[in-house]
Design a protein around this motif. Structure first.
Motif, PDB file in Angstrom:
ATOM      1  N   LYS A 131      23.513 -26.331 -15.067  1.00  0.00           N
ATOM      2  CA  LYS A 131      24.065 -27.421 -14.264  1.00  0.00           C
ATOM      3  C   LYS A 131      22.948 -28.353 -13.789  1.00  0.00           C
ATOM      4  O   LYS A 131      23.118 -29.581 -13.749  1.00  0.00           O
ATOM      5  N   HIS A 135      21.750 -32.793 -15.017  1.00  0.00           N
ATOM      6  CA  HIS A 135      21.352 -33.940 -14.201  1.00  0.00           C
ATOM      7  C   HIS A 135      19.942 -34.410 -14.561  1.00  0.00           C
ATOM      8  O   HIS A 135      19.354 -35.215 -13.830  1.00  0.00           O
ATOM      9  N   ASP A 292      28.721 -26.508  -7.459  1.00  0.00           N
ATOM     10  CA  ASP A 292      28.698 -27.913  -7.871  1.00  0.00           C
ATOM     11  C   ASP A 292      28.269 -28.823  -6.726  1.00  0.00           C
ATOM     12  O   ASP A 292      27.461 -29.737  -6.907  1.00  0.00           O
ATOM     13  N   ASP A 296      24.780 -31.097  -6.448  1.00  0.00           N
ATOM     14  CA  ASP A 296      24.782 -32.516  -6.073  1.00  0.00           C
ATOM     15  C   ASP A 296      23.796 -32.778  -4.937  1.00  0.00           C
ATOM     16  O   ASP A 296      23.091 -33.795  -4.937  1.00  0.00           O
TER      17      ASP A 296
END
Length: 316
Positions: A131, A135, A292, A296
């Protein structure tokens, strides 16, 4: 050359070098400064020059193993070391690969942990790093077995840059079992970094180098994430993780730990994670339910600091 020669002089440490060396000094000027600040063991210009010659021969022997050698006063890591105490400053780093990853505008996130993770924690770490790589952050770790290896390998598999800080010279990568992974890191546009171009003289010195490596992982990251770790003297091997997390706090880095209040409440392999959460309310807790949102926040922290780093470099 001058810095490496100075490191051979008894009583000359990182704080002295950072205070006195700005770049471009002659051997005579350096010798004058050394003798003016030491009470004994006066060194001559000839003696200092001889030390430089020994450094040159050593570098020639090791030159095939590294692409760059950068010093603390170079621009390459101006942002990351802005708030680091002089005594902890890395004076010279030997690099193989993309040295641009040390610059302040790179979103570096360290992922660290025990060398003996359980299967379920290894699986969650893989999800976490995947994850993060989505990004386009750069994954930082120490190339050790276990959690470090997982972090680097997931980054490589997802074609995202990763930095490995090593306790050994680049000509003798440790651990030996991860030398192929080290090659993959470089081939994938990543970076291998070491403070050393020579072998340790003792096991005691090597252990000290591991501790020094741990501070670099924290220093050159914006966020440090602990996948899993044991409390001190309680099974497993996570001493490096404890040090890296301590340094991360000292350097003001955002810290995050994987922890589930139900699943991990009694587990020894999450004892370090639990202790850190208990003692510092600013630490982020990551579990399956909030992963998640936490990713962020980590990415947001990287972007926020990236803007700061560009401003800092403009000021330079």
């Amino acid at each position: 050359m001058n810095i490496l020669a100075l490191q051979q002089i008894s009583g000359i440490g990182a704080a002295w070098v950072v205070k006195h060396i700005k770049g471009g000094e002659s051997c005579g000027q350096i010798v004058e400064m050394v003798n003016a600040t030491r009470k004994s063991q006066i060194i001559s210009v000839q003696g200092f020059t001889a030390k430089r010659e020994r450094v040159l021969k050593r570098l020639a022997r090791e030159s095939a193993s590294f692409d760059f050698a950068v010093a603390f006063c170079d621009d390459d890591w101006s942002y990351y070391v802005a708030d680091v105490r002089s005594a902890q400053m890395p004076l010279v780093l030997f690099c193989r690969g993309n040295v641009g990853l040390l610059r302040g505008n790179t979103a570096n996130v360290a992922v660290i942990g025990t060398q003996t993770p359980e299967p379920d924690s290894s699986a969650f770490e893989r999800v976490l790093v995947e994850k993060l790589t989505s990004h386009n952050v750069c994954i930082v770790s120490g190339l050790a077995y276990g959690c470090d290896s997982i972090a680097h390998q997931v980054a490589v598999d997802n074609i995202v840059s990763t930095i490995a800080f090593l306790p050994s010279p680049l000509s003798n990568i440790l651990p030996m079992g991860n030398r192929n992974l080290a090659e993959q890191i470089v081939a994938n546009g990543g970076l291998l970094v070491s403070e050393y171009c020579d072998e340790p003289e003792s096991r005691y010195e090597l252990n000290g180098r591991y501790a020094e490596r741990d501070r670099l992982q924290a220093m050159f990251s914006r966020v440090v994430v602990l996948a899993s770790g044991y409390q001190k003297n309680v099974g497993g091997r996570a001493g490096g993780s404890r040090l890296a997390m301590r340094y991360a706090k000292e350097y003001g880095r955002l810290r995050a730990v994987v922890y589930d209040n139900v699943l991990h409440a009694e587990r020894l392999d999450f004892g370090l994670n639990r202790d850190i959460l208990t003692n510092d309310s600013s630490v982020i807790s990551i579990d399956e339910r909030n992963i998640d949102a936490t990713i962020d926040r980590i990415v947001s922290e990287c972007h926020k600091n990236s803007v700061k780093s560009r401003q800092f470099e403009l000021l330079l």
